[in-house]
Design an enzyme around this catalytic site. Sequence first.
Site, PDB file in Angstrom:
ATOM      1  N   HIS A   1       0.746  -1.239   0.079  1.00 48.47           N
ATOM      2  CA  HIS A   1      -0.056   0.063  -0.063  1.00 48.47           C
ATOM      3  C   HIS A   1       0.829   1.306  -0.008  1.00 48.47           C
ATOM      4  O   HIS A   1       0.178   2.301  -0.487  1.00 48.47           O
ATOM      5  CB  HIS A   1      -0.991   0.036   1.191  1.00 48.47           C
ATOM      6  CG  HIS A   1      -2.149  -0.782   1.119  1.00 48.47           C
ATOM      7  ND1 HIS A   1      -3.370  -0.431   0.329  1.00 48.47           N
ATOM      8  CD2 HIS A   1      -2.192  -2.358   1.176  1.00 48.47           C
ATOM      9  CE1 HIS A   1      -4.208  -1.636   0.517  1.00 48.47           C
ATOM     10  NE2 HIS A   1      -3.543  -2.545   1.040  1.00 48.47           N
TER      11      HIS A   1
ATOM     12  N   HIS B   1       6.631 -17.158   6.400  1.00 52.58           N
ATOM     13  CA  HIS B   1       6.963 -16.837   4.968  1.00 52.58           C
ATOM     14  C   HIS B   1       6.887 -15.388   4.640  1.00 52.58           C
ATOM     15  O   HIS B   1       5.948 -14.855   3.767  1.00 52.58           O
ATOM     16  CB  HIS B   1       5.871 -17.601   4.073  1.00 52.58           C
ATOM     17  CG  HIS B   1       6.562 -17.805   2.750  1.00 52.58           C
ATOM     18  ND1 HIS B   1       6.293 -19.030   1.861  1.00 52.58           N
ATOM     19  CD2 HIS B   1       6.928 -17.053   1.777  1.00 52.58           C
ATOM     20  CE1 HIS B   1       6.667 -18.811   0.793  1.00 52.58           C
ATOM     21  NE2 HIS B   1       7.111 -17.376   0.856  1.00 52.58           N
TER      22      HIS B   1
ATOM     23  N   ASN C   1      10.935 -19.475   5.540  1.00 54.50           N
ATOM     24  CA  ASN C   1      11.156 -19.608   4.024  1.00 54.50           C
ATOM     25  C   ASN C   1      12.260 -18.866   3.491  1.00 54.50           C
ATOM     26  O   ASN C   1      12.084 -17.449   3.733  1.00 54.50           O
ATOM     27  CB  ASN C   1       9.941 -19.325   3.459  1.00 54.50           C
ATOM     28  CG  ASN C   1       9.825 -19.927   1.891  1.00 54.50           C
ATOM     29  OD1 ASN C   1      10.179 -20.742   1.287  1.00 54.50           O
ATOM     30  ND2 ASN C   1       9.941 -18.569   1.181  1.00 54.50           N
ATOM     31  N   GLN C   2      13.166 -19.395   2.729  1.00 57.30           N
ATOM     32  CA  GLN C   2      14.123 -18.836   2.233  1.00 57.30           C
ATOM     33  C   GLN C   2      14.955 -17.623   3.005  1.00 57.30           C
ATOM     34  O   GLN C   2      14.719 -16.246   2.891  1.00 57.30           O
ATOM     35  CB  GLN C   2      13.731 -18.107   0.788  1.00 57.30           C
ATOM     36  CG  GLN C   2      13.442 -19.171  -0.209  1.00 57.30           C
ATOM     37  CD  GLN C   2      12.739 -18.414  -1.562  1.00 57.30           C
ATOM     38  OE1 GLN C   2      12.345 -19.208  -2.271  1.00 57.30           O
ATOM     39  NE2 GLN C   2      13.124 -17.106  -1.644  1.00 57.30           N
TER      40      GLN C   2
ATOM     41  N   ARG D   1      20.451 -21.732  -5.794  1.00 60.13           N
ATOM     42  CA  ARG D   1      20.743 -21.311  -7.338  1.00 60.13           C
ATOM     43  C   ARG D   1      21.979 -21.940  -7.490  1.00 60.13           C
ATOM     44  O   ARG D   1      22.931 -22.250  -6.731  1.00 60.13           O
ATOM     45  CB  ARG D   1      20.902 -19.920  -7.487  1.00 60.13           C
ATOM     46  CG  ARG D   1      20.653 -19.267  -8.974  1.00 60.13           C
ATOM     47  CD  ARG D   1      20.828 -17.663  -8.710  1.00 60.13           C
ATOM     48  NE  ARG D   1      19.770 -17.295  -8.104  1.00 60.13           N
ATOM     49  CZ  ARG D   1      19.350 -16.082  -7.940  1.00 60.13           C
ATOM     50  NH1 ARG D   1      20.080 -14.977  -8.338  1.00 60.13           N
ATOM     51  NH2 ARG D   1      18.227 -15.506  -7.309  1.00 60.13           N
TER      52      ARG D   1
ATOM     53  N   TYR E   1      15.000 -22.674  -8.797  1.00 60.69           N
ATOM     54  CA  TYR E   1      14.229 -22.079  -9.979  1.00 60.69           C
ATOM     55  C   TYR E   1      15.286 -21.854 -11.342  1.00 60.69           C
ATOM     56  O   TYR E   1      15.132 -22.206 -12.461  1.00 60.69           O
ATOM     57  CB  TYR E   1      13.875 -20.501  -9.818  1.00 60.69           C
ATOM     58  CG  TYR E   1      12.436 -20.894  -8.939  1.00 60.69           C
ATOM     59  CD1 TYR E   1      11.296 -20.962  -9.431  1.00 60.69           C
ATOM     60  CD2 TYR E   1      12.439 -20.621  -7.529  1.00 60.69           C
ATOM     61  CE1 TYR E   1      10.183 -21.315  -8.641  1.00 60.69           C
ATOM     62  CE2 TYR E   1      11.451 -20.642  -6.488  1.00 60.69           C
ATOM     63  CZ  TYR E   1      10.288 -20.918  -7.135  1.00 60.69           C
ATOM     64  OH  TYR E   1       9.021 -20.996  -6.611  1.00 60.69           O
TER      65      TYR E   1
ATOM     66  N   GLU F   1       9.994 -25.769  -3.440  1.00 63.30           N
ATOM     67  CA  GLU F   1       9.585 -24.876  -4.464  1.00 63.30           C
ATOM     68  C   GLU F   1      10.243 -25.353  -5.828  1.00 63.30           C
ATOM     69  O   GLU F   1      11.395 -25.383  -5.931  1.00 63.30           O
ATOM     70  CB  GLU F   1       9.549 -23.415  -4.239  1.00 63.30           C
ATOM     71  CG  GLU F   1       8.818 -23.044  -3.108  1.00 63.30           C
ATOM     72  CD  GLU F   1       8.942 -21.632  -2.906  1.00 63.30           C
ATOM     73  OE1 GLU F   1       9.251 -20.787  -3.879  1.00 63.30           O
ATOM     74  OE2 GLU F   1       8.544 -20.915  -1.773  1.00 63.30           O
TER      75      GLU F   1
END
Length: 500
Positions: free
Chosen positions: A31, A116, A161-162, A234, A305, A382
């Site tokens: 926002h 997360h 997460n991550q 990665r 990914y 993921e």
Amino acid sequence: MKKLLANRTNHSHVIEGGRGRGVNVWDGFSHRYPEKSGSDLLNGDTTCESYTRWKKDVEIMGELNATGYRFSLAWSRIIPKGKVSRGVNQGGLDYYHQLIDALLEKNITPFVTLFHWDLPQTLQDEYEGFLDRQIIQDFKDYADLCFKEFGGKVKHWITINQLFTVPTRGYALGTDAPGRCSPMIDERCYGGNSSTEPYIVAHNQLLAHAAVVDLYRTNYKDQQGKIGPVMITRWFLPYDESDPACVEAAERMNQFFHGWHMEPLTKGRYPDIMRQIVGSRLPNFTEEEAALVAGSYDFLGLNYYVTQYAQPQPNPYPSETHTAMMDAGVKLTYNNSRGEYLGPLFAEDKIAGNSYYYPKGIYYVMDFFKTNYSNPLIYITENGISSPGTENRCEAIADSKRIDYLCSHLCFLRKVIKERGVNVRGYFAWALGDNYEFCKGFTVRFGLSYVNWDDLDDRNLKESGKWYQRFINGTVKNPAEQDFLRSSLSSQSQKKRLAC
């Protein structure tokens, strides 16, 4: 391998919507900076409304014959004001109980993530969240409540997460919530220091994670569950494989990207190369903290990914435009010294440049974690690819690009399990359905099922979902000889049938 497969959805903020919960940092961020939340200037206030349509999502998982579902709890839905002492939202607890019960009724194993990225905004306002050590106790209290409520039914817990993401994107670049960075990195950031804060945040995340694991192992061992963090991974290839400096840059990048968190998690200290380069900006663990952090996982969740090429680049520290990600002294690209791209297009970006994917990277990452970190128990938490949100319904449902991506990565995942004996116990595709995507809004689709934004009850499997369904079901007579590279869209007749 087929018995290990599972399916997942995105975390609470991007699928549930804002109804019935307190404000979190992504609400505040999207926002305050709508242009950072996606070119469509939209946010996760509504998204695909899984909070009210979770039964439909569970039906789709049943249709897929999914064996597991990874989702996150919204801290602000359970504890709207951030601290347990300020009150608990029974409606939030009831929602997650209903969801978990519905999953178990369909023999779907819940994998539950505690954090997360959607920290209650009140804790960010009070002490800047993970920048302050106060977060350790508040996170521990929140986790304690969740273990008490759901631990009898949930046997797989993910703490954070991550671990790499919030420190770098949230406190170095300002591209993610809470949006802190140095003034010369982005003048819109409301405060921050991109050279120091990422290391402090990462350090406090590790301490908070370890405190929660210790709590679980000490007070809830009778629940007989497993707990661990999720790493974003990665792979890094030398920009010029004949140049020793590029080979060294790729190795150094591995330490800054993976070792930053994995060395403390396995040895209780940061990598030597990081301590040499970062110096006093890198916090230290006390002996007690090091003992708590080292070994603080039963399994690792690994998200994968893309892969990138690495080449040396001077580290500009100190300077007003320096960020912690520059300390590795590495430039990352998707093309090598010969101008060759890694593989197929991953995502088109006219501003930052296109990215490309490299399926064999998942092989190298899994082997790296096995070799360097004592062959841990691994879940792929993921793996997936986006498609443009501008596609019409027919194009979005045809979804051949996602089939090719998942198919090729599963091929190399099977290969590394067979050849290297990597201890991979499960695979979660990202994601169950289309939703609001961080920093992209609704301009991309990541789902195996199509969500009609004009009618949120309209949720149907794409061709990628149907392919994944067949993959899970193991429809071939001899799975050992299954060709994982052959997509169901390979024949011209199939492509013609799906033509829009």
